[in-house]
Design a protein around this motif. Structure first.
Motif, PDB file in Angstrom:
ATOM      1  N   ALA A 163       0.729  -1.278  -0.256  1.00  0.00           N
ATOM      2  CA  ALA A 163      -0.089  -0.171   0.484  1.00  0.00           C
ATOM      3  C   ALA A 163       0.888   0.652  -0.023  1.00  0.00           C
ATOM      4  CB  ALA A 163      -1.268  -0.277   1.420  1.00  0.00           C
ATOM      5  N   PRO A 164       1.657   1.119   0.592  1.00  0.00           N
ATOM      6  CA  PRO A 164       3.280   2.316   0.644  1.00  0.00           C
ATOM      7  C   PRO A 164       3.194   2.562  -0.295  1.00  0.00           C
ATOM      8  CG  PRO A 164       3.139   1.196   2.827  1.00  0.00           C
ATOM      9  CD  PRO A 164       2.842   0.537   1.519  1.00  0.00           C
ATOM     10  N   VAL A 165       3.427   1.999  -1.364  1.00  0.00           N
ATOM     11  CA  VAL A 165       3.855   2.177  -2.690  1.00  0.00           C
ATOM     12  C   VAL A 165       2.622   3.925  -3.274  1.00  0.00           C
ATOM     13  CG1 VAL A 165       3.366   1.637  -5.650  1.00  0.00           C
ATOM     14  CG2 VAL A 165       4.993   0.440  -3.281  1.00  0.00           C
ATOM     15  N   LEU A 166       1.613   3.409  -3.277  1.00  0.00           N
ATOM     16  CA  LEU A 166       0.460   4.261  -3.843  1.00  0.00           C
ATOM     17  C   LEU A 166       0.648   5.878  -3.208  1.00  0.00           C
ATOM     18  CD1 LEU A 166      -2.433   2.057  -3.792  1.00  0.00           C
ATOM     19  CD2 LEU A 166      -1.667   2.693  -5.453  1.00  0.00           C
ATOM     20  N   PHE A 167       0.770   5.909  -1.917  1.00  0.00           N
ATOM     21  CA  PHE A 167       1.890   7.027  -1.070  1.00  0.00           C
ATOM     22  C   PHE A 167       2.640   7.696  -1.668  1.00  0.00           C
ATOM     23  CE2 PHE A 167       4.711   9.074   1.780  1.00  0.00           C
ATOM     24  CZ  PHE A 167       3.627  10.197   1.921  1.00  0.00           C
ATOM     25  N   TYR A 168       3.715   6.949  -1.732  1.00  0.00           N
ATOM     26  CA  TYR A 168       4.441   7.063  -2.640  1.00  0.00           C
ATOM     27  C   TYR A 168       4.539   8.003  -4.236  1.00  0.00           C
ATOM     28  CZ  TYR A 168       7.494   5.161   0.692  1.00  0.00           C
ATOM     29  OH  TYR A 168       8.452   4.691   1.925  1.00  0.00           O
ATOM     30  N   VAL A 169       3.524   7.462  -4.807  1.00  0.00           N
ATOM     31  CA  VAL A 169       3.185   7.793  -5.767  1.00  0.00           C
ATOM     32  C   VAL A 169       2.360   8.972  -6.044  1.00  0.00           C
ATOM     33  CG1 VAL A 169       1.088   7.592  -8.087  1.00  0.00           C
ATOM     34  CG2 VAL A 169       3.109   5.426  -6.741  1.00  0.00           C
ATOM     35  N   LEU A 170       1.406   9.189  -5.370  1.00  0.00           N
ATOM     36  CA  LEU A 170       1.032  10.569  -5.066  1.00  0.00           C
ATOM     37  C   LEU A 170       1.936  11.976  -5.009  1.00  0.00           C
ATOM     38  CD1 LEU A 170      -2.084  12.163  -4.403  1.00  0.00           C
ATOM     39  CD2 LEU A 170      -1.861  11.282  -2.264  1.00  0.00           C
TER      40      LEU A 170
ATOM     41  N   TRP B 210       0.918  13.290   6.511  1.00  0.00           N
ATOM     42  CA  TRP B 210       1.259  12.592   7.253  1.00  0.00           C
ATOM     43  C   TRP B 210       0.269  11.998   8.439  1.00  0.00           C
ATOM     44  CZ3 TRP B 210       5.883  13.555   9.624  1.00  0.00           C
ATOM     45  CH2 TRP B 210       6.694  14.302   8.718  1.00  0.00           C
ATOM     46  N   VAL B 211      -1.233  11.854   8.415  1.00  0.00           N
ATOM     47  CA  VAL B 211      -1.517  11.170   8.543  1.00  0.00           C
ATOM     48  C   VAL B 211      -1.695   9.461   8.318  1.00  0.00           C
ATOM     49  CG1 VAL B 211      -4.476  10.226   9.312  1.00  0.00           C
ATOM     50  CG2 VAL B 211      -3.460  12.609   9.210  1.00  0.00           C
ATOM     51  N   PHE B 212      -1.347   9.428   7.301  1.00  0.00           N
ATOM     52  CA  PHE B 212      -1.276   7.911   6.909  1.00  0.00           C
ATOM     53  C   PHE B 212       0.092   7.531   7.631  1.00  0.00           C
ATOM     54  CE2 PHE B 212       0.951   5.866   3.464  1.00  0.00           C
ATOM     55  CZ  PHE B 212       0.281   4.612   3.571  1.00  0.00           C
TER      56      PHE B 212
ATOM     57  N   VAL C  10       3.304   4.486  10.306  1.00  0.00           N
ATOM     58  CA  VAL C  10       4.210   3.624  12.461  1.00  0.00           C
ATOM     59  C   VAL C  10       3.758   3.150  13.101  1.00  0.00           C
ATOM     60  CG1 VAL C  10       5.449   4.980  14.056  1.00  0.00           C
ATOM     61  CG2 VAL C  10       5.435   5.899  11.528  1.00  0.00           C
ATOM     62  N   ALA C  11       2.655   3.628  12.987  1.00  0.00           N
ATOM     63  CA  ALA C  11       1.705   2.112  14.591  1.00  0.00           C
ATOM     64  C   ALA C  11       1.312   1.202  14.245  1.00  0.00           C
ATOM     65  CB  ALA C  11       0.134   3.050  14.364  1.00  0.00           C
TER      66      ALA C  11
ATOM     67  N   LEU D  45      -7.441   2.237   8.669  1.00  0.00           N
ATOM     68  CA  LEU D  45      -7.810   3.640   8.675  1.00  0.00           C
ATOM     69  C   LEU D  45      -6.166   4.395   7.740  1.00  0.00           C
ATOM     70  CD1 LEU D  45      -8.107   3.890  12.811  1.00  0.00           C
ATOM     71  CD2 LEU D  45     -10.069   3.266  10.447  1.00  0.00           C
ATOM     72  N   GLY D  46      -5.500   3.669   7.941  1.00  0.00           N
ATOM     73  CA  GLY D  46      -4.069   4.409   6.974  1.00  0.00           C
ATOM     74  C   GLY D  46      -4.504   4.262   5.273  1.00  0.00           C
ATOM     75  N   ALA D  47      -5.218   3.058   4.919  1.00  0.00           N
ATOM     76  CA  ALA D  47      -5.556   2.873   3.641  1.00  0.00           C
ATOM     77  C   ALA D  47      -7.132   3.945   2.901  1.00  0.00           C
ATOM     78  CB  ALA D  47      -6.390   1.628   3.570  1.00  0.00           C
ATOM     79  N   LEU D  48      -7.308   3.557   4.874  1.00  0.00           N
ATOM     80  CA  LEU D  48      -8.547   5.007   4.142  1.00  0.00           C
ATOM     81  C   LEU D  48      -8.323   6.154   4.168  1.00  0.00           C
ATOM     82  CD1 LEU D  48     -12.150   5.098   3.797  1.00  0.00           C
ATOM     83  CD2 LEU D  48     -11.972   5.737   6.249  1.00  0.00           C
ATOM     84  N   VAL D  49      -7.262   6.832   4.558  1.00  0.00           N
ATOM     85  CA  VAL D  49      -7.154   8.088   4.726  1.00  0.00           C
ATOM     86  C   VAL D  49      -5.790   8.370   3.300  1.00  0.00           C
ATOM     87  CG1 VAL D  49      -5.135   9.689   5.742  1.00  0.00           C
ATOM     88  CG2 VAL D  49      -6.678   8.569   6.977  1.00  0.00           C
ATOM     89  N   LEU D  50      -5.067   6.859   2.889  1.00  0.00           N
ATOM     90  CA  LEU D  50      -4.621   6.975   1.227  1.00  0.00           C
ATOM     91  C   LEU D  50      -6.008   7.551   0.597  1.00  0.00           C
ATOM     92  CD1 LEU D  50      -2.006   7.152  -0.177  1.00  0.00           C
ATOM     93  CD2 LEU D  50      -2.380   4.518  -0.289  1.00  0.00           C
TER      94      LEU D  50
END
Length: 143
Positions: free
Chosen positions: A68-75, A94-96, A101-102, A122-127
């Motif tokens: 999932a974090p790959v989508l964060f990097y792309v964003l 930052w919320v993601f 981290v949690a 929750l992290g995925a929803l924020v993303l």
């Protein structure tokens, strides 16, 4: 030089990934020594998992950091490339990162699946919300 408020959460995600990598190496080498396993125990993902079992928490999470974090990097990359970096984008980034981290702390320590699953969801929803607001901003700008 790129100066953006998205750079600090990006670096935080990279630092998290590096920290989990260090934990993985320490766990695996410690387990290898403790269990007296040969280097061949690392021959494949299956043999590593079978040989190290409960010592694979950090390794399992390290792999998870490339899902999932790959989508964060792309964003982050697309936001920087288009110049669409809003305060909401940064806040959600930052919320993601906070949820990741949690998630890492739970996964690499006591590994309660309910707690881990909640932080993941929750992290995925924020993303996904961040992607939706970025898409809306991009379409609204005529881009």
């Amino acid at each position: 030089m790129i100066s953006s408020p998205l750079i600090p959460p990006l670096l935080a995600m990279i630092a998290l990934t590096a920290g989990v990598w260090v934990a993985m190496v320490v766990q695996r080498l410690g387990a290898q020594k403790k269990l007296g396993l040969p280097i061949d125990a690392f021959a494949s993902r299956a043999s590593t998992s079978a040989a190290f079992g409960p010592y694979e928490k950090a390794a399992n999470h390290y792999m998870n950091l490339f899902e999932a974090p790959v989508l964060f990097y792309v964003l982050v990359a697309v936001s920087l490339a288009t110049g669409i970096v809003t305060p909401l984008t940064v806040t959600l980034a930052w919320v993601f990162v906070g949820f990741r981290v949690a998630h890492a702390l739970i996964h690499c320590s006591y590994n309660n699946v309910s707690h881990r699953g909640a932080t993941f969801l929750l992290g995925a929803l924020v993303l996904w919300i961040n992607w939706a607001q970025f898409g809306w901003a991009l379409l609204s700008s005529g881009g």
